[in-house]
Design an enzyme around this catalytic site. Structure first.
Site, PDB file in Angstrom:
ATOM      1  N   MET A   5     -76.081   1.361  95.084  1.00 41.04           N
ATOM      2  CA  MET A   5     -76.806   0.104  95.259  1.00 41.04           C
ATOM      3  C   MET A   5     -77.118  -0.122  96.746  1.00 41.04           C
ATOM      4  O   MET A   5     -77.485  -1.224  97.144  1.00 41.04           O
ATOM      5  CB  MET A   5     -75.994  -1.060  94.711  1.00 41.04           C
ATOM      6  CG  MET A   5     -75.771  -0.920  93.199  1.00 41.04           C
ATOM      7  SD  MET A   5     -75.490  -2.484  92.376  1.00 41.04           S
ATOM      8  CE  MET A   5     -74.049  -3.072  93.227  1.00 41.04           C
ATOM      9  N   GLY A   6     -76.933   0.915  97.554  1.00 42.33           N
ATOM     10  CA  GLY A   6     -77.294   0.788  98.964  1.00 42.33           C
ATOM     11  C   GLY A   6     -76.205   0.159  99.808  1.00 42.33           C
ATOM     12  O   GLY A   6     -75.058   0.068  99.383  1.00 42.33           O
ATOM     13  N   HIS A  25     -72.008   3.312 103.043  1.00 43.85           N
ATOM     14  CA  HIS A  25     -70.872   3.450 103.958  1.00 43.85           C
ATOM     15  C   HIS A  25     -70.276   4.838 103.778  1.00 43.85           C
ATOM     16  O   HIS A  25     -70.836   5.665 103.029  1.00 43.85           O
ATOM     17  CB  HIS A  25     -69.862   2.327 103.716  1.00 43.85           C
ATOM     18  CG  HIS A  25     -69.458   2.162 102.276  1.00 43.85           C
ATOM     19  ND1 HIS A  25     -68.802   3.142 101.573  1.00 43.85           N
ATOM     20  CD2 HIS A  25     -69.657   1.143 101.388  1.00 43.85           C
ATOM     21  CE1 HIS A  25     -68.575   2.743 100.340  1.00 43.85           C
ATOM     22  NE2 HIS A  25     -69.106   1.524 100.192  1.00 43.85           N
ATOM     23  N   HIS A  48     -69.971   6.279 100.212  1.00 42.29           N
ATOM     24  CA  HIS A  48     -71.213   6.855  99.675  1.00 42.29           C
ATOM     25  C   HIS A  48     -71.500   8.207 100.339  1.00 42.29           C
ATOM     26  O   HIS A  48     -71.916   9.153  99.674  1.00 42.29           O
ATOM     27  CB  HIS A  48     -72.403   5.928  99.948  1.00 42.29           C
ATOM     28  CG  HIS A  48     -72.307   4.572  99.320  1.00 42.29           C
ATOM     29  ND1 HIS A  48     -72.148   3.431 100.061  1.00 42.29           N
ATOM     30  CD2 HIS A  48     -72.357   4.175  98.026  1.00 42.29           C
ATOM     31  CE1 HIS A  48     -72.127   2.383  99.246  1.00 42.29           C
ATOM     32  NE2 HIS A  48     -72.236   2.799  98.010  1.00 42.29           N
ATOM     33  N   LYS A  65     -63.124   5.084  93.299  1.00 40.32           N
ATOM     34  CA  LYS A  65     -62.852   3.689  93.647  1.00 40.32           C
ATOM     35  C   LYS A  65     -63.173   2.774  92.464  1.00 40.32           C
ATOM     36  O   LYS A  65     -62.459   1.814  92.208  1.00 40.32           O
ATOM     37  CB  LYS A  65     -63.700   3.310  94.853  1.00 40.32           C
ATOM     38  CG  LYS A  65     -63.305   1.985  95.419  1.00 40.32           C
ATOM     39  CD  LYS A  65     -64.483   1.182  95.804  1.00 40.32           C
ATOM     40  CE  LYS A  65     -64.158  -0.256  95.650  1.00 40.32           C
ATOM     41  NZ  LYS A  65     -65.315  -1.028  95.307  1.00 40.32           N
ATOM     42  N   ASP A  66     -64.250   3.078  91.752  1.00 34.61           N
ATOM     43  CA  ASP A  66     -64.611   2.312  90.557  1.00 34.61           C
ATOM     44  C   ASP A  66     -64.135   3.115  89.345  1.00 34.61           C
ATOM     45  O   ASP A  66     -64.932   3.725  88.631  1.00 34.61           O
ATOM     46  CB  ASP A  66     -66.114   2.062  90.540  1.00 34.61           C
ATOM     47  CG  ASP A  66     -66.551   1.258  91.747  1.00 34.61           C
ATOM     48  OD1 ASP A  66     -66.332   0.041  91.752  1.00 34.61           O
ATOM     49  OD2 ASP A  66     -67.069   1.846  92.722  1.00 34.61           O
ATOM     50  N   GLN A 125     -65.500   2.426  85.838  1.00 34.00           N
ATOM     51  CA  GLN A 125     -66.913   2.816  85.775  1.00 34.00           C
ATOM     52  C   GLN A 125     -67.045   4.330  85.589  1.00 34.00           C
ATOM     53  O   GLN A 125     -67.836   4.811  84.770  1.00 34.00           O
ATOM     54  CB  GLN A 125     -67.624   2.381  87.056  1.00 34.00           C
ATOM     55  CG  GLN A 125     -69.021   2.945  87.233  1.00 34.00           C
ATOM     56  CD  GLN A 125     -69.695   2.394  88.464  1.00 34.00           C
ATOM     57  OE1 GLN A 125     -70.215   1.287  88.411  1.00 34.00           O
ATOM     58  NE2 GLN A 125     -69.696   3.129  89.553  1.00 34.00           N
ATOM     59  N   SER A 132     -66.112  -0.742 100.675  1.00 35.30           N
ATOM     60  CA  SER A 132     -66.997  -1.339  99.677  1.00 35.30           C
ATOM     61  C   SER A 132     -68.086  -2.104 100.420  1.00 35.30           C
ATOM     62  O   SER A 132     -67.819  -2.711 101.466  1.00 35.30           O
ATOM     63  CB  SER A 132     -66.203  -2.300  98.791  1.00 35.30           C
ATOM     64  OG  SER A 132     -67.074  -3.188  98.130  1.00 35.30           O
ATOM     65  N   ARG A 186     -69.185  -4.762  99.641  1.00 37.42           N
ATOM     66  CA  ARG A 186     -68.857  -6.193  99.587  1.00 37.42           C
ATOM     67  C   ARG A 186     -67.806  -6.603 100.624  1.00 37.42           C
ATOM     68  O   ARG A 186     -67.584  -7.790 100.805  1.00 37.42           O
ATOM     69  CB  ARG A 186     -68.376  -6.578  98.190  1.00 37.42           C
ATOM     70  CG  ARG A 186     -69.497  -6.570  97.154  1.00 37.42           C
ATOM     71  CD  ARG A 186     -69.028  -7.112  95.828  1.00 37.42           C
ATOM     72  NE  ARG A 186     -70.120  -7.397  94.922  1.00 37.42           N
ATOM     73  CZ  ARG A 186     -70.474  -6.609  93.890  1.00 37.42           C
ATOM     74  NH1 ARG A 186     -69.821  -5.494  93.650  1.00 37.42           N
ATOM     75  NH2 ARG A 186     -71.483  -6.951  93.104  1.00 37.42           N
TER      76      ARG A 186
END
Ligand code: AMP
Length: 281
Positions: free
Chosen positions: A30-31, A34, A37, A149-150, A153, A185, A187
């Site tokens: 989702m961009g 970091h 990714h 991390k997820d 998912q 993250s 977030r």
């Protein structure tokens, strides 16, 4: 690096590569990229001939009242990261490109999406499964890369790919952390300085749970108590869940008899943090 915005162009690109026998790796994001990714992109770069990174803030995986509109969007610096990592294609679709008028399909992975994140974020995993299925249909990757991390998912994507015979290998890469142990993250940038100082408590709790298992504790309720007690040392943190689960089904375990995963989610003010730790037998 090519920036592709249209689904048809991405399909044509992947069709062409398939004809040439090129192995395609897909890294969905989702961009606000970091180092987490970047680690996925590097793995893809090492094991595939062509790498496509998708950058799409997927509205379907955000619930009402979540941060869809304020989610960080930084195309320019994300493109520079991808370029620097040797990405071949950056796929940046609009919302309409992904979900054109008349789009009527939603993919639900039963079972695995019921608990934990699925319970606290209704509709989230349907959004994730739908976008991943769509991206796989467009890019037709041989391998798709996801972060541990997820954890839930990644488990759900494995199930999706298997159930729908998408013909994609799912590679799950280790969690990248900052030096305090906090899982990176996009977030994390919402955190205030005080919340930032409190954030390492989640990984500390998971590590305390892990240490208890290593010391011979087998009862899940005792392990959960150890994790809860650690979170309780941080007044800013509120527990959402701390669980001891089967790493494949994500069903809670009452005793540890084989491999297990410790899953955790806390709230620091309005920001949710999630993390996990695998416990090998
Ligand atoms: P997102 O952009 O948050 O949707 O994440 C895109 C992918 O990067 C997902 O597969 C995530 O699990 C993965 N990812 C996010 N943060 C990390 C991290 N700290 N370490 C490893 N992978 C990550």
């Amino acid at each position: 690096m090519r920036i592709i915005r249209s689904s048809r162009t991405l399909s044509a690109w992947s069709r062409h590569l398939h004809r040439e026998g090129v192995v395609i790796g897909l890294v969905p994001t989702m961009g606000a990229l970091h180092a987490g990714h970047r680690a996925l992109i590097r793995r893809a770069r090492l094991s595939c001939d062509a790498v496509v990174v998708s950058l799409f803030v997927n509205p379907r995986q955000f619930g009402l009242g979540e941060d869809y509109s304020r989610y960080p969007r930084r195309l320019r610096s994300d493109a520079a990261v991808c370029q620097g990592e040797g990405v071949d294609v950056l796929f940046v679709p609009t919302r309409e490109e992904m979900y054109p008028p008349g789009f009527g399909t939603s993919v639900a992975v039963q079972g695995l999406s019921r608990r934990w994140e699925g319970e606290r974020r209704p509709g989230h995993f349907e959004g994730v499964a739908t976008v991943v299925a769509k991206l796989c249909g467009l890019a037709r990757p041989h391998v798709a890369f996801f972060g541990r991390k997820d954890f839930q998912q990644a488990a759900l994507v494995r199930r999706l790919v298997e159930d729908l015979s998408l013909g994609v290998r799912v590679a799950v890469c280790p969690t990248v952390r900052d030096k305090n142990g906090v899982a990176l993250s996009s977030r994390n940038q919402y955190l205030t300085p005080a919340q930032r100082r409190a954030a390492p408590v989640l990984y500390a709790a998971l590590r305390a749970g892990h240490a208890a298992v290593r010391a011979g504790v087998r009862s899940a309720s005792r392990i959960r108590r150890v994790m809860r007690d650690t979170i309780a040392t941080e007044p800013l943190a509120r527990v959402e869940y701390l669980s001891v689960c089967d790493p494949d089904t994500l069903e809670p375990r009452s005793r540890i008899t084989g491999d297990a995963v410790l899953l955790g989610a806390i709230r620091l003010g309005r920001v949710r943090l999630i993390d996990n730790l695998l416990v090998k037998k």
